[in-house]
Scaffold this motif. Structure first.
Motif, mmCIF file in Angstrom:
data_model
loop_
_atom_site.group_PDB
_atom_site.id
_atom_site.type_symbol
_atom_site.label_atom_id
_atom_site.label_comp_id
_atom_site.label_asym_id
_atom_site.label_seq_id
_atom_site.Cartn_x
_atom_site.Cartn_y
_atom_site.Cartn_z
ATOM 1 N N ASN A 66 -25.593 14.248 14.410
ATOM 2 C CA ASN A 66 -25.208 14.829 13.135
ATOM 3 C C ASN A 66 -25.097 16.336 13.307
ATOM 4 N N PHE A 67 -23.875 16.851 13.280
ATOM 5 C CA PHE A 67 -23.647 18.270 13.522
ATOM 6 C C PHE A 67 -24.204 19.144 12.407
ATOM 7 N N ASN A 68 -24.487 18.554 11.250
ATOM 8 C CA ASN A 68 -25.018 19.341 10.138
ATOM 9 C C ASN A 68 -26.533 19.293 10.077
ATOM 10 N N GLY A 69 -27.150 18.513 10.918
ATOM 11 C CA GLY A 69 -28.592 18.357 10.821
ATOM 12 C C GLY A 69 -29.262 18.422 12.165
ATOM 13 N N THR A 70 -29.780 17.306 12.585
ATOM 14 C CA THR A 70 -30.611 17.279 13.772
ATOM 15 C C THR A 70 -30.232 16.096 14.640
ATOM 16 N N ILE A 71 -30.622 16.135 15.895
ATOM 17 C CA ILE A 71 -30.314 15.006 16.771
ATOM 18 C C ILE A 71 -31.542 14.147 17.001
ATOM 19 N N GLY A 72 -32.585 14.367 16.237
ATOM 20 C CA GLY A 72 -33.787 13.584 16.475
ATOM 21 C C GLY A 72 -34.589 13.338 15.224
ATOM 22 N N ILE A 73 -35.451 12.361 15.341
ATOM 23 C CA ILE A 73 -36.437 12.086 14.316
ATOM 24 C C ILE A 73 -37.804 12.303 14.953
ATOM 25 N N LYS A 74 -38.792 12.428 14.128
ATOM 26 C CA LYS A 74 -40.128 12.620 14.674
ATOM 27 C C LYS A 74 -40.568 11.354 15.418
ATOM 28 N N ASN A 75 -41.172 11.545 16.590
ATOM 29 C CA ASN A 75 -41.763 10.382 17.238
ATOM 30 C C ASN A 75 -43.099 10.098 16.548
ATOM 31 N N PHE A 76 -43.765 9.024 16.965
ATOM 32 C CA PHE A 76 -44.963 8.591 16.226
ATOM 33 C C PHE A 76 -46.051 9.659 16.210
ATOM 34 N N ARG A 77 -46.235 10.379 17.300
ATOM 35 C CA ARG A 77 -47.278 11.415 17.336
ATOM 36 C C ARG A 77 -46.885 12.617 16.473
ATOM 37 N N GLU A 78 -45.604 12.982 16.488
ATOM 38 C CA GLU A 78 -45.137 14.092 15.645
ATOM 39 C C GLU A 78 -45.277 13.742 14.168
ATOM 40 N N SER B 124 -55.677 2.078 12.475
ATOM 41 C CA SER B 124 -54.486 2.060 11.610
ATOM 42 C C SER B 124 -53.282 2.620 12.332
ATOM 43 N N ILE B 125 -53.481 3.715 13.039
ATOM 44 C CA ILE B 125 -52.395 4.334 13.807
ATOM 45 C C ILE B 125 -51.931 3.370 14.898
ATOM 46 N N ASP B 126 -52.866 2.762 15.586
ATOM 47 C CA ASP B 126 -52.534 1.856 16.692
ATOM 48 C C ASP B 126 -51.701 0.661 16.231
ATOM 49 N N LYS B 127 -51.946 0.169 15.016
ATOM 50 C CA LYS B 127 -51.163 -0.951 14.492
ATOM 51 C C LYS B 127 -49.713 -0.561 14.234
ATOM 52 N N LEU B 128 -49.503 0.679 13.805
ATOM 53 C CA LEU B 128 -48.153 1.133 13.466
ATOM 54 C C LEU B 128 -47.398 1.700 14.662
ATOM 55 N N GLN B 129 -48.093 2.260 15.599
ATOM 56 C CA GLN B 129 -47.482 2.993 16.711
ATOM 57 C C GLN B 129 -46.356 2.235 17.425
ATOM 58 N N PRO B 130 -46.506 0.947 17.749
ATOM 59 C CA PRO B 130 -45.420 0.265 18.469
ATOM 60 C C PRO B 130 -44.132 0.141 17.654
ATOM 61 N N ARG B 131 -44.251 0.252 16.339
ATOM 62 C CA ARG B 131 -43.080 0.092 15.473
ATOM 63 C C ARG B 131 -42.403 1.423 15.146
ATOM 64 N N LEU B 132 -43.038 2.516 15.520
ATOM 65 C CA LEU B 132 -42.494 3.845 15.257
ATOM 66 C C LEU B 132 -41.713 4.354 16.455
ATOM 67 N N SER B 133 -40.886 5.356 16.199
ATOM 68 C CA SER B 133 -40.110 5.973 17.271
ATOM 69 C C SER B 133 -41.050 6.492 18.361
ATOM 70 N N GLN B 134 -40.759 6.141 19.596
ATOM 71 C CA GLN B 134 -41.596 6.571 20.711
ATOM 72 C C GLN B 134 -41.148 7.918 21.271
ATOM 73 N N ARG B 135 -39.840 8.161 21.276
ATOM 74 C CA ARG B 135 -39.303 9.389 21.869
ATOM 75 C C ARG B 135 -38.655 10.325 20.857
ATOM 76 N N GLY B 136 -38.505 9.877 19.635
ATOM 77 C CA GLY B 136 -37.868 10.715 18.630
ATOM 78 C C GLY B 136 -36.353 10.711 18.724
ATOM 79 N N ARG B 137 -35.804 9.678 19.319
ATOM 80 C CA ARG B 137 -34.344 9.586 19.456
ATOM 81 C C ARG B 137 -33.760 8.815 18.279
ATOM 82 N N VAL B 138 -32.563 9.221 17.893
ATOM 83 C CA VAL B 138 -31.907 8.624 16.736
ATOM 84 C C VAL B 138 -31.752 7.120 16.898
ATOM 85 N N MET B 139 -31.474 6.664 18.102
ATOM 86 C CA MET B 139 -31.259 5.233 18.322
ATOM 87 C C MET B 139 -32.527 4.416 18.076
ATOM 88 N N GLU B 140 -33.662 5.044 18.027
ATOM 89 C CA GLU B 140 -34.908 4.325 17.727
ATOM 90 C C GLU B 140 -35.096 4.133 16.224
#
Length: 197
Positions: A33-45, A62-78
């Motif tokens: 997205n040229f008007n915004g960002t190329i990434g989303i926050k990964n789970f730790r961010e 609680s974090i451990d239960k959600l972590q596998p379902r969250l973005s790992q690298r912060g990439r848009v495709m995740e």
């Protein structure tokens, strides 16, 4: 010798170089997205963002239960429906803990809502009838979580959430008011601005 490169070709070349340098593939480039960002926050961010803005933490389980379902690298495709649901769930858990901590702290010691009554029997009725307190709540949540002023559209969505929730709660209790503020907090924290880098 003068180079005859069209500006669109030059722009495309520059973008391709930047994309290569960032390690993105063609599928990820399509989501750029040229008007915004190329990434989303990964789970730790995202966890760090929520903990930093609310000042509370969640149990590691609680974090451990959600972590596998969250973005790992912060990439848009995740970004997918499951990751957005997990981010919303994490936001809700942080917001519930945050609002509970606000209700257990004296007004002057709170990060936001310093004058709001979150515990007495009349807290819900007071909030229902106090448009200024509703506006303060909306503004303070957006400023705390997104670190900017709310847009008119965001305010409209949050006021609609207030109206809908109050309508379903009837003559609610202080716990109902805390649930309403948790809903508002979750809406803001799980918005696109809360998730993007």
């Amino acid at each position: 010798m003068k180079l005859n490169i069209k500006s669109s070709q030059l722009f495309s070349s520059i973008v391709m170089l930047l994309v290569s340098a960032c390690g993105l593939n063609n599928n990820e480039l399509q989501s750029f997205n040229f008007n915004g960002t190329i990434g989303i926050k990964n789970f730790r961010e995202y966890e760090s963002f929520l903990a930093g803005t609310t000042g509370v933490t969640l149990p590691q389980a609680s974090i451990d239960k959600l972590q596998p379902r969250l973005s790992q690298r912060g990439r848009v495709m995740e970004a997918n429906p499951v990751s957005f649901m997990a981010m919303t769930m994490m936001a809700g858990q942080f917001c519930q803990t945050f609002v509970t901590s606000l209700s257990q702290t004296s007004g002057a010691q709170r990060r936001i809502l310093k004058t709001a009554d979150l515990t007495s029997a009349g807290a819900h009725a007071s909030f229902r009838s106090d448009g200024e307190l509703q506006a303060t709540t909306v503004g303070e949540l957006v400023r705390l979580l997104l670190q900017r002023e709310p847009s008119d559209e965001e305010e409209a969505i949050l006021y609609a959430a207030i109206d809908e929730t109050l309508a379903t709660q009837g003559n609610g209790t202080a716990a109902d008011l805390r649930a309403l503020i948790t809903i508002l907090c979750t809406i803001v924290a799980s918005s696109a601005d809360g998730m993007r880098v």
